[in-house]
Structures are given as structure tokens and as C-alpha cells.
Design a protein around this motif. Structure first.
Motif, PDB file in Angstrom:
ATOM      1  N   LEU A   1      -0.222  49.057  52.564  1.00 43.22           N
ATOM      2  CA  LEU A   1       0.023  49.576  53.917  1.00 43.22           C
ATOM      3  C   LEU A   1       1.145  48.800  54.612  1.00 43.22           C
ATOM      4  O   LEU A   1       1.962  49.389  55.328  1.00 43.22           O
ATOM      5  CB  LEU A   1      -1.261  49.510  54.757  1.00 43.22           C
ATOM      6  CG  LEU A   1      -2.425  50.394  54.290  1.00 43.22           C
ATOM      7  CD1 LEU A   1      -3.660  50.178  55.162  1.00 43.22           C
ATOM      8  CD2 LEU A   1      -2.019  51.874  54.324  1.00 43.22           C
ATOM      9  N   VAL A   2       1.193  47.483  54.397  1.00 41.69           N
ATOM     10  CA  VAL A   2       2.247  46.684  55.046  1.00 41.69           C
ATOM     11  C   VAL A   2       3.593  46.996  54.397  1.00 41.69           C
ATOM     12  O   VAL A   2       4.611  47.159  55.087  1.00 41.69           O
ATOM     13  CB  VAL A   2       1.938  45.170  54.955  1.00 41.69           C
ATOM     14  CG1 VAL A   2       3.055  44.352  55.584  1.00 41.69           C
ATOM     15  CG2 VAL A   2       0.608  44.855  55.638  1.00 41.69           C
ATOM     16  N   GLY A   3       3.590  47.109  53.071  1.00 41.91           N
ATOM     17  CA  GLY A   3       4.843  47.425  52.362  1.00 41.91           C
ATOM     18  C   GLY A   3       5.456  48.727  52.864  1.00 41.91           C
ATOM     19  O   GLY A   3       6.671  48.815  53.056  1.00 41.91           O
ATOM     20  N   ALA A   4       4.602  49.725  53.090  1.00 41.30           N
ATOM     21  CA  ALA A   4       5.104  51.023  53.563  1.00 41.30           C
ATOM     22  C   ALA A   4       5.740  50.873  54.947  1.00 41.30           C
ATOM     23  O   ALA A   4       6.799  51.461  55.230  1.00 41.30           O
ATOM     24  CB  ALA A   4       3.964  52.032  53.605  1.00 41.30           C
ATOM     25  N   GLU A   5       5.118  50.051  55.807  1.00 38.99           N
ATOM     26  CA  GLU A   5       5.693  49.833  57.157  1.00 38.99           C
ATOM     27  C   GLU A   5       7.016  49.064  57.051  1.00 38.99           C
ATOM     28  O   GLU A   5       7.984  49.378  57.746  1.00 38.99           O
ATOM     29  CB  GLU A   5       4.718  49.033  58.038  1.00 38.99           C
ATOM     30  CG  GLU A   5       3.405  49.735  58.324  1.00 38.99           C
ATOM     31  CD  GLU A   5       3.523  50.885  59.326  1.00 38.99           C
ATOM     32  OE1 GLU A   5       4.585  51.036  59.949  1.00 38.99           O
ATOM     33  OE2 GLU A   5       2.544  51.652  59.457  1.00 38.99           O
ATOM     34  N   LEU A   6       7.044  48.066  56.160  1.00 41.69           N
ATOM     35  CA  LEU A   6       8.287  47.277  55.993  1.00 41.69           C
ATOM     36  C   LEU A   6       9.417  48.172  55.499  1.00 41.69           C
ATOM     37  O   LEU A   6      10.556  48.093  55.981  1.00 41.69           O
ATOM     38  CB  LEU A   6       8.055  46.140  54.988  1.00 41.69           C
ATOM     39  CG  LEU A   6       7.153  44.991  55.442  1.00 41.69           C
ATOM     40  CD1 LEU A   6       6.767  44.112  54.245  1.00 41.69           C
ATOM     41  CD2 LEU A   6       7.839  44.148  56.523  1.00 41.69           C
ATOM     42  N   GLU A   7       9.090  49.018  54.556  1.00 42.16           N
ATOM     43  CA  GLU A   7      10.104  49.911  53.987  1.00 42.16           C
ATOM     44  C   GLU A   7      10.644  50.852  55.066  1.00 42.16           C
ATOM     45  O   GLU A   7      11.843  51.095  55.160  1.00 42.16           O
ATOM     46  CB  GLU A   7       9.478  50.700  52.838  1.00 42.16           C
ATOM     47  CG  GLU A   7      10.495  51.201  51.824  1.00 42.16           C
ATOM     48  CD  GLU A   7      10.684  52.691  51.885  1.00 42.16           C
ATOM     49  OE1 GLU A   7       9.984  53.356  52.666  1.00 42.16           O
ATOM     50  OE2 GLU A   7      11.560  53.200  51.152  1.00 42.16           O
ATOM     51  N   SER A   8       9.746  51.349  55.928  1.00 43.97           N
ATOM     52  CA  SER A   8      10.195  52.281  56.972  1.00 43.97           C
ATOM     53  C   SER A   8      11.088  51.574  57.995  1.00 43.97           C
ATOM     54  O   SER A   8      11.854  52.218  58.702  1.00 43.97           O
ATOM     55  CB  SER A   8       9.000  52.955  57.655  1.00 43.97           C
ATOM     56  OG  SER A   8       8.400  52.049  58.548  1.00 43.97           O
ATOM     57  N   LEU A   9      10.993  50.245  58.040  1.00 38.77           N
ATOM     58  CA  LEU A   9      11.845  49.480  58.971  1.00 38.77           C
ATOM     59  C   LEU A   9      13.129  48.985  58.310  1.00 38.77           C
ATOM     60  O   LEU A   9      13.899  48.255  58.925  1.00 38.77           O
ATOM     61  CB  LEU A   9      11.048  48.294  59.540  1.00 38.77           C
ATOM     62  CG  LEU A   9       9.898  48.687  60.479  1.00 38.77           C
ATOM     63  CD1 LEU A   9       8.980  47.493  60.749  1.00 38.77           C
ATOM     64  CD2 LEU A   9      10.443  49.228  61.796  1.00 38.77           C
ATOM     65  N   GLY A  10      13.343  49.346  57.052  1.00 42.43           N
ATOM     66  CA  GLY A  10      14.624  49.032  56.412  1.00 42.43           C
ATOM     67  C   GLY A  10      14.600  47.887  55.425  1.00 42.43           C
ATOM     68  O   GLY A  10      15.633  47.540  54.856  1.00 42.43           O
ATOM     69  N   PHE A  11      13.424  47.253  55.211  1.00 40.50           N
ATOM     70  CA  PHE A  11      13.351  46.214  54.177  1.00 40.50           C
ATOM     71  C   PHE A  11      13.351  46.894  52.806  1.00 40.50           C
ATOM     72  O   PHE A  11      12.739  47.949  52.622  1.00 40.50           O
ATOM     73  CB  PHE A  11      12.078  45.367  54.343  1.00 40.50           C
ATOM     74  CG  PHE A  11      12.110  44.478  55.560  1.00 40.50           C
ATOM     75  CD1 PHE A  11      12.788  43.273  55.532  1.00 40.50           C
ATOM     76  CD2 PHE A  11      11.479  44.855  56.735  1.00 40.50           C
ATOM     77  CE1 PHE A  11      12.837  42.447  56.656  1.00 40.50           C
ATOM     78  CE2 PHE A  11      11.517  44.044  57.864  1.00 40.50           C
ATOM     79  CZ  PHE A  11      12.188  42.840  57.829  1.00 40.50           C
ATOM     80  N   ARG A  12      14.037  46.282  51.848  1.00 36.30           N
ATOM     81  CA  ARG A  12      14.152  46.901  50.528  1.00 36.30           C
ATOM     82  C   ARG A  12      13.747  45.962  49.390  1.00 36.30           C
ATOM     83  O   ARG A  12      13.545  46.421  48.270  1.00 36.30           O
ATOM     84  CB  ARG A  12      15.604  47.377  50.284  1.00 36.30           C
ATOM     85  CG  ARG A  12      16.041  48.515  51.196  1.00 36.30           C
ATOM     86  CD  ARG A  12      15.289  49.823  50.858  1.00 36.30           C
ATOM     87  NE  ARG A  12      15.648  50.897  51.778  1.00 36.30           N
ATOM     88  CZ  ARG A  12      14.965  51.211  52.871  1.00 36.30           C
ATOM     89  NH1 ARG A  12      13.854  50.558  53.175  1.00 36.30           N
ATOM     90  NH2 ARG A  12      15.351  52.199  53.667  1.00 36.30           N
TER      91      ARG A  12
END
Ligand SMILES: C[S@@+](CC[C@H](N)C(=O)[O-])C[C@H]1O[C@@H](n2cnc3c(N)ncnc32)[C@H](O)[C@@H]1O
Length: 235
Positions: free
Chosen positions: A87-98
Motif C-alpha cells: 500500500l505504501v509503495g503504491a502511494e510512493l509511486e503515485s507521487l513520482g518515486f521510481r
């Protein structure tokens, strides 16, 4: 059973699961077994009751990156410790972390995280209290940890290893359930870690929205340039 009754019973089941998860005594075997049984319905259960932790932890990571890190967000290396279903990874990805890596004690939770396809590497059967040596060479810019410093899971000493996998001047961001903070005298533990030169408390959002049953404190720590305590003298 009509739909409202069914909804109520699903909500009750979800609340019971969450409560049961707090009674596992930090035992890795019991935790892994418990999450094996919960992996398939975890996202639905926590979502049913409202779970803001992952979004807040990810938004704090984004704010820290913008405020303090020279590296571009897409190149910032993040470790999601106790990543669960991702769940955290999905939020990070949506904020531009790759560049997002993750690990968790539970293979079954990690399999779900893998399916999100937002992680570069994600590994199961990894105990935060017994991290393999390769993690200590990794030097992440930011390590995030959501929902793990909670009753029955990992003790505050887990912060030491989060500090060790994060590069000097990097950041550790963790949600701390309020009941856990009180039960573990978390503020005192933080002072102790600071005195030992393990972590520097940088920010704390107190009493933030976390889950329907309870708020949490969100801590941001910075890893000092040089740890003042040599590895072999640590408890
Ligand atoms: C409440 S879930 C949180 C998962 C995810 N971070 C989230 O916010 O949805 C707690 C997670 O911590 C993991 N966990 C518990 N003890 C652990 C340990 N000692 N080392 C690594 N992971 C652990 C569990 O397997 C579970 O996936």
C-alpha cells in the motif's frame, strides 16, 4: 443475509483481524502465520475501516525529498520496511518515486506487493530484527515504515536497523500507533537513540489520522553523518 448485515459482519471481521494482529507478541513465527491467513483480504479489511497511514507516510517522504534531497525524486532510493501488500509503495509511486525496494516477514504479503509492480526489488521472509548483511550496504536515501511499530509487531529497537540501512544524512519515516507509543514509552526510546547518535528526530506529526480505531504519531528522523557508537558496541 441482506447487504447491510453482510457489510456490518465484514466490518466486524476486519476490526477483529486488526485487533488480533496486536496480540502476536512480536513472535516472527506467529506473525508470519497470521499474515499468511490475512494477505488475501488485508487491503479490503484495512480499507473498509479507513487506513490513512500509507498515504501520510508517502506524502511525508515526498515532502522530505523536496525539502532536503539533492537527488531527483525519480532517482531517490526508498526502502519500504515491512511493506506488506504494497500500500505504501503504491502511494510512493503515485507521487513520482521510481526506485522503491521493499521487504517483509510474510512471503504471502510480499507476493501481493510484487503484483503491484511498483517495487524494483521486494523480498519476503525478511525479519527487520535480523536483517541480512546486504541491506546494510544498500544506503537508502529514505526508509519508510508504516504499520510495523504497532503492538505485537516490532519493538522500538527496530529503529536501529532502519537507521543502519539508510545513508548518512538520509531519513527514516515511521508511523507509530498511539497505544504503542504509550506502551513502549516511545518518546523515551527516541531520546535514548538520539543520545547514542543513532538517529536525530527531525519532525513529528502528533495525533495524525491513521486508522479508524486509532490515530498515530508520524516521526521523521535523520541519520547522523557518522554514528557515534561503533557497531560492535551496540546492544
Ligand atoms: C499492519 S501490516 C503493515 C503493512 C504495510 N506497511 C501497510 O502499511 O499496509 C504490518 C506488516 O509488518 C510485517 N512485519 C511484522 N513483523 C515484522 C518483522 N519483524 N520484520 C519484517 N516485517 C514484519 C507483517 O508481516 C505485516 O506485513
Amino acid at each position: 443475509m441482506n447487504p447491510p448485515d453482510q457489510e456490518t459482519s465484514l466490518e466486524q471481521r476486519a476490526r477483529r483481524r486488526i485487533k488480533d494482529s496486536h496480540a502476536l507478541g512480536g513472535d516472527p513465527g506467529r506473525l508470519a502465520q497470521f499474515y499468511r491467513g490475512w494477505a488475501s483480504s488485508y487491503d479490503l479489511d484495512v480499507g473498509r475501516n479507513g487506513y490513512w497511514g500509507p498515504m501520510i507516510v508517502a506524502e511525508l517522504a515526498a515532502a522530505v525529498q523536496t525539502a532536503y534531497l539533492a537527488r531527483h525524486r525519480a532517482a531517490t532510493a526508498i526502502l519500504d520496511a515491512g511493506c506488506g501488500t504494497g500500500l505504501v509503495g503504491a502511494e510512493l509511486e503515485s507521487l513520482g518515486f521510481r526506485v522503491i525496494d521493499g521487504f517483509d516477514l510474510s512471503e504471502d504479503m510480499v507476493e501481493k506487493a510484487r503484483q503491484t509492480r511498483v517495487y524494483r526489488h521486494v523480498q519476503g521472509a525478511i525479519d527487520l530484527n535480523r536483517l541480512p548483511s546486504e541491506y546494510f550496504n544498500a544506503s537508502y536515501d529514505i526508509t519508510v515504515c508504516c504499520g510495523v511499530f504497532t503492538l505485537g509487531h516490532v519493538g522500538p529497537d527496530g529503529l536501529r536497523d532502519l537507521a543502519r540501512v539508510t545513508r548518512p544524512n538520509g531519513f527514516v519515516i515511521a508511523s507509530i500507533r498511539k497505544s504503542y507509543a504509550e506502551a513502549t514509552s516511545f518518546d523515551g526510546q527516541v531520546r535514548h537513540l538520539q543520545e547514542q547518535g543513532v538517529l536525530i528526530p527531525a519532525q513529528c506529526l502528533r495525533n495524525g489520522r491513521y486508522a479508524a480505531d486509532e490515530d498515530a504519531h508520524y516521526w521523521v528522523f535523520q541519520v547522523p553523518e557518522k554514528e557515534s557508537v561503533p557497531t560492535d558496541e551496540r546492544p
